[in-house]
Scaffold this active site. Structure first.
Site, PDB file in Angstrom:
ATOM      1  N   ASP A 171      11.109  -0.232   0.438  1.00 37.01           N
ATOM      2  CA  ASP A 171      10.775  -1.642   0.222  1.00 37.01           C
ATOM      3  C   ASP A 171      11.882  -2.417  -0.495  1.00 37.01           C
ATOM      4  OD1 ASP A 171      10.485  -0.826  -2.500  1.00 37.01           O
ATOM      5  OD2 ASP A 171       8.385  -0.361  -2.155  1.00 37.01           O
ATOM      6  N   PRO A 217       0.824  -1.213   0.000  1.00 33.24           N
ATOM      7  CA  PRO A 217       0.000   0.000   0.000  1.00 33.24           C
ATOM      8  C   PRO A 217       0.857   1.260   0.000  1.00 33.24           C
ATOM      9  CG  PRO A 217      -0.080  -1.084   2.150  1.00 33.24           C
ATOM     10  CD  PRO A 217       0.693  -1.980   1.245  1.00 33.24           C
ATOM     11  N   ASP A 218       0.346   2.329  -0.597  1.00 29.82           N
ATOM     12  CA  ASP A 218       1.073   3.601  -0.465  1.00 29.82           C
ATOM     13  C   ASP A 218       0.685   4.236   0.867  1.00 29.82           C
ATOM     14  OD1 ASP A 218      -1.395   4.766  -0.855  1.00 29.82           O
ATOM     15  OD2 ASP A 218      -0.931   5.659  -2.797  1.00 29.82           O
ATOM     16  N   PHE A 219       1.004   5.499   1.059  1.00 26.73           N
ATOM     17  CA  PHE A 219       0.759   6.121   2.357  1.00 26.73           C
ATOM     18  C   PHE A 219      -0.533   6.929   2.388  1.00 26.73           C
ATOM     19  CE2 PHE A 219       5.233   5.254   2.134  1.00 26.73           C
ATOM     20  CZ  PHE A 219       5.490   4.715   3.378  1.00 26.73           C
ATOM     21  N   ARG A 220      -0.777   7.716   1.344  1.00 27.44           N
ATOM     22  CA  ARG A 220      -1.813   8.740   1.450  1.00 27.44           C
ATOM     23  C   ARG A 220      -3.054   8.516   0.589  1.00 27.44           C
ATOM     24  NH1 ARG A 220       3.091  10.773   2.066  1.00 27.44           N
ATOM     25  NH2 ARG A 220       3.450  11.809   4.069  1.00 27.44           N
ATOM     26  N   ASN A 267      11.162   5.147  -1.482  1.00 27.93           N
ATOM     27  CA  ASN A 267      10.652   3.865  -1.010  1.00 27.93           C
ATOM     28  C   ASN A 267      11.670   3.112  -0.174  1.00 27.93           C
ATOM     29  OD1 ASN A 267       8.414   4.589  -2.365  1.00 27.93           O
ATOM     30  ND2 ASN A 267       8.740   3.252  -4.125  1.00 27.93           N
ATOM     31  N   HIS A 325      14.886   8.125   1.667  1.00 30.18           N
ATOM     32  CA  HIS A 325      14.292   7.939   2.994  1.00 30.18           C
ATOM     33  C   HIS A 325      14.861   6.720   3.702  1.00 30.18           C
ATOM     34  CE1 HIS A 325      10.633  10.617   1.814  1.00 30.18           C
ATOM     35  NE2 HIS A 325      11.776  11.259   1.865  1.00 30.18           N
TER      36      HIS A 325
HETATM   37  P1  OAD Z   1       2.086   8.799  -1.044  1.00 33.00           P
HETATM   38  O1  OAD Z   1       1.192   7.718  -0.521  1.00 33.00           O
HETATM   39  O2  OAD Z   1       2.085  10.090  -0.343  1.00 33.00           O
HETATM   40  O3  OAD Z   1       1.725   9.096  -2.574  1.00 33.00           O
HETATM   41  C1  OAD Z   1       1.579   8.059  -3.503  1.00 33.00           C
HETATM   42  C2  OAD Z   1       1.129   8.655  -4.833  1.00 33.00           C
HETATM   43  O4  OAD Z   1       1.108   7.617  -5.781  1.00 33.00           O
HETATM   44  C3  OAD Z   1      -0.267   9.263  -4.793  1.00 33.00           C
HETATM   45  O5  OAD Z   1      -0.309  10.438  -5.577  1.00 33.00           O
HETATM   46  C4  OAD Z   1      -1.132   8.159  -5.416  1.00 33.00           C
HETATM   47  O6  OAD Z   1      -2.303   8.646  -6.078  1.00 33.00           O
HETATM   48  C5  OAD Z   1      -0.170   7.578  -6.418  1.00 33.00           C
HETATM   49  N1  OAD Z   1      -0.441   6.162  -6.731  1.00 33.00           N
HETATM   50  C6  OAD Z   1      -0.626   5.128  -5.884  1.00 33.00           C
HETATM   51  N2  OAD Z   1      -0.801   3.983  -6.554  1.00 33.00           N
HETATM   52  C7  OAD Z   1      -0.754   4.286  -7.880  1.00 33.00           C
HETATM   53  C8  OAD Z   1      -0.865   3.548  -9.075  1.00 33.00           C
HETATM   54  N3  OAD Z   1      -1.071   2.247  -9.087  1.00 33.00           N
HETATM   55  N4  OAD Z   1      -0.760   4.225 -10.234  1.00 33.00           N
HETATM   56  C9  OAD Z   1      -0.544   5.566 -10.279  1.00 33.00           C
HETATM   57  N5  OAD Z   1      -0.409   6.309  -9.177  1.00 33.00           N
HETATM   58  C10 OAD Z   1      -0.514   5.684  -7.975  1.00 33.00           C
HETATM   59  O7  OAD Z   1       3.553   8.173  -1.124  1.00 33.00           O
HETATM   60  P2  OAD Z   1       4.941   8.951  -1.223  1.00 33.00           P
HETATM   61  O8  OAD Z   1       4.824  10.157  -2.077  1.00 33.00           O
HETATM   62  O9  OAD Z   1       5.972   7.949  -1.578  1.00 33.00           O
HETATM   63  O10 OAD Z   1       8.065   8.391   4.440  1.00 33.00           O
HETATM   64  O11 OAD Z   1       5.146   9.390   0.285  1.00 33.00           O
HETATM   65  C11 OAD Z   1       6.332  10.042   0.679  1.00 33.00           C
HETATM   66  C12 OAD Z   1       6.769   9.645   2.055  1.00 33.00           C
HETATM   67  O12 OAD Z   1       5.674   9.777   2.955  1.00 33.00           O
HETATM   68  C13 OAD Z   1       7.170   8.191   2.201  1.00 33.00           C
HETATM   69  O13 OAD Z   1       8.497   7.961   1.804  1.00 33.00           O
HETATM   70  C14 OAD Z   1       6.960   7.920   3.670  1.00 33.00           C
HETATM   71  C15 OAD Z   1       5.739   8.752   3.960  1.00 33.00           C
HETATM   72  O14 OAD Z   1       5.704   9.356   5.200  1.00 33.00           O
HETATM   73  C16 OAD Z   1       8.829   7.460   5.062  1.00 33.00           C
HETATM   74  O15 OAD Z   1       8.734   6.269   4.873  1.00 33.00           O
HETATM   75  C17 OAD Z   1       9.818   7.985   6.002  1.00 33.00           C
END
Ligand code: OAD
Length: 352
Positions: A183, A107-110, A181, A200
């Site tokens: 991972d 999963p992503d974060f936001r 990332n 990070h």
């Molecule tokens: P976010 O979860 O903030 O953003 C992920 C982005 O990817 C969002 O704009 C989603 O819409 C997009 N996304 C997700 N899945 C997708 C898919 N299949 N196709 C296209 N777009 C997709 O993640 P990051 O930007 O990586 O910190 O977050 C930055 C940091 O926030 C991370 O490194 C983490 C967190 O706090 C630490 O781990 C220290």
């Protein structure tokens, strides 16, 4: 060369802050742990664009691309592909975030609903990002280690987006990949460590929070996979993987941006919300004439609030977007072969 470096340094205001901080919480933590307000330069730059009557400012609807000025055609994905294929772009910098790993099952974060920060209820955190905050970690490391067990490298496989970057490297056209990332999928896809800036941090090494003794991933693996908090055999302090927490400094590797970004002839940004600093500001660190390609589900960062004429946006699923670029490049078959070989290698490893 020197002036290029210094002029690119002038524009991204946020890069002077090399402690991890989030635009959402609008806080940085200094080394001694004192909270400070931080500038949210994304907004600052948007305000500046408004004040300067930027042609890209469209009143209450925000910034938009007007399709190029006189003699300046709006670029497309095909134009970008043509320039890569014909080696006009030989120094490509890639910036990536959690969105490139969601197709691998992480999963992503936001992302609302599916993102990690919406699914941490069981850890009883004061707020979601506390899981990556030093002060909270010292108070209670359990939530982080529960998450670490889930995300620990080895549980997931790279996908087409990671292999595309490896192919770019194989072609000799990758200058560097900057990833947020943790991972480890970039390394697993075969992108050499010196081509990577893991901004990070990484699970590959760890440090005792009390005596600062260094450890390798293997030393912690059994504890993490068992779900227990790893302790230093020497002083009994908690050992923390070298993941950068909010309030911590970024690894010294991150400073490679000072020489990489002024040299880049193309910037590809994929799968990130550009919400976390100073990483997000790198998007503004390439020269003004350099095309930037965003492949993401949402419009983010400067692509939303201050788009440049030569920016290209490929909205939607990241695998679909990268596949479209690969097809336009004529690299489809080569990428398929690369991925098939990697899959075979992974299967052999599992059998062993
Ligand atoms: P976010 O979860 O903030 O953003 C992920 C982005 O990817 C969002 O704009 C989603 O819409 C997009 N996304 C997700 N899945 C997708 C898919 N299949 N196709 C296209 N777009 C997709 O993640 P990051 O930007 O990586 O910190 O977050 C930055 C940091 O926030 C991370 O490194 C983490 C967190 O706090 C630490 O781990 C220290």
């Amino acid at each position: 060369m020197a002036s290029l470096v210094s002029s690119s340094l002038m524009s991204p205001v946020r890069l002077c802050c090399l402690y991890l901080c989030s635009r959402a919480s609008r806080r940085t933590l200094s080394a001694n742990g004192l909270g400070q307000r931080s500038l949210c330069p994304g907004e600052g730059a948007a305000a500046l664009c408004r004040q300067t009557n930027s042609p890209w400012w469209n009143g209450s609807r925000g910034f938009f691309s007007r399709g190029g000025g006189a003699g300046e055609e709006q670029q497309t994905l095909e134009d970008i592909a043509k320039n890569i294929r014909e080696r006009q772009f030989k120094r490509v910098v890639v910036m990536a975030g959690a969105g490139i790993s969601t197709p691998s099952g992480i999963p992503d974060f936001r992302s609302p609903g599916s993102g990690l920060y919406d699914n941490l209820q069981q850890y009883d955190l004061p707020y979601a990002e506390a899981i990556f905050e030093l002060n909270f970690f010292h108070h209670n490391p359990n939530p982080f280690f529960a998450l670490a067990k889930e995300l620990y490298p080895g549980n997931y496989q790279p996908n087409l987006t990671h292999y595309f970057v490896r192919l770019l490297h194989k072609k000799g056209q990758l200058l560097r990949m900057y990833t947020q990332n943790i991972d480890g999928l970039e390394r697993l896809a075969g992108i050499p460590p010196d081509m990577l800036v893991e901004a990070h941090g990484t699970f590959a090494t760890a440090t005792c929070t009390a005596c600062l003794r260094k450890y390798e991933a293997e030393d912690l693996r059994p504890d993490i996979l068992r779900g227990t908090v790893p302790k230093c055999p020497t002083c009994k302090g908690v050992i923390k993987p070298d993941i950068v927490f909010f309030g911590e400094e970024l690894p010294h590797h991150f400073f490679k941006y000072l020489t990489d970004f002024p040299l880049a002839d193309l910037l590809i940004i994929m799968g990130t919300s550009l919400e976390v600093e100073p990483f997000a500001s790198l998007a503004g660190a390439v020269r003004g004439s350099v095309p930037r390609l965003l492949i993401n589900r949402d419009l983010v960062g400067p692509f939303a609030w201050c788009r440049r004429p030569q920016d290209v946006v490929q909205l939607g699923d990241v695998v679909g977007g990268v596949q479209a670029l690969v097809d336009a490049l004529g690299w489809t078959q080569e990428l398929d072969v690369l991925m098939a070989a990697a899959a075979e290698k992974a299967a052999t490893k599992t059998e062993e």
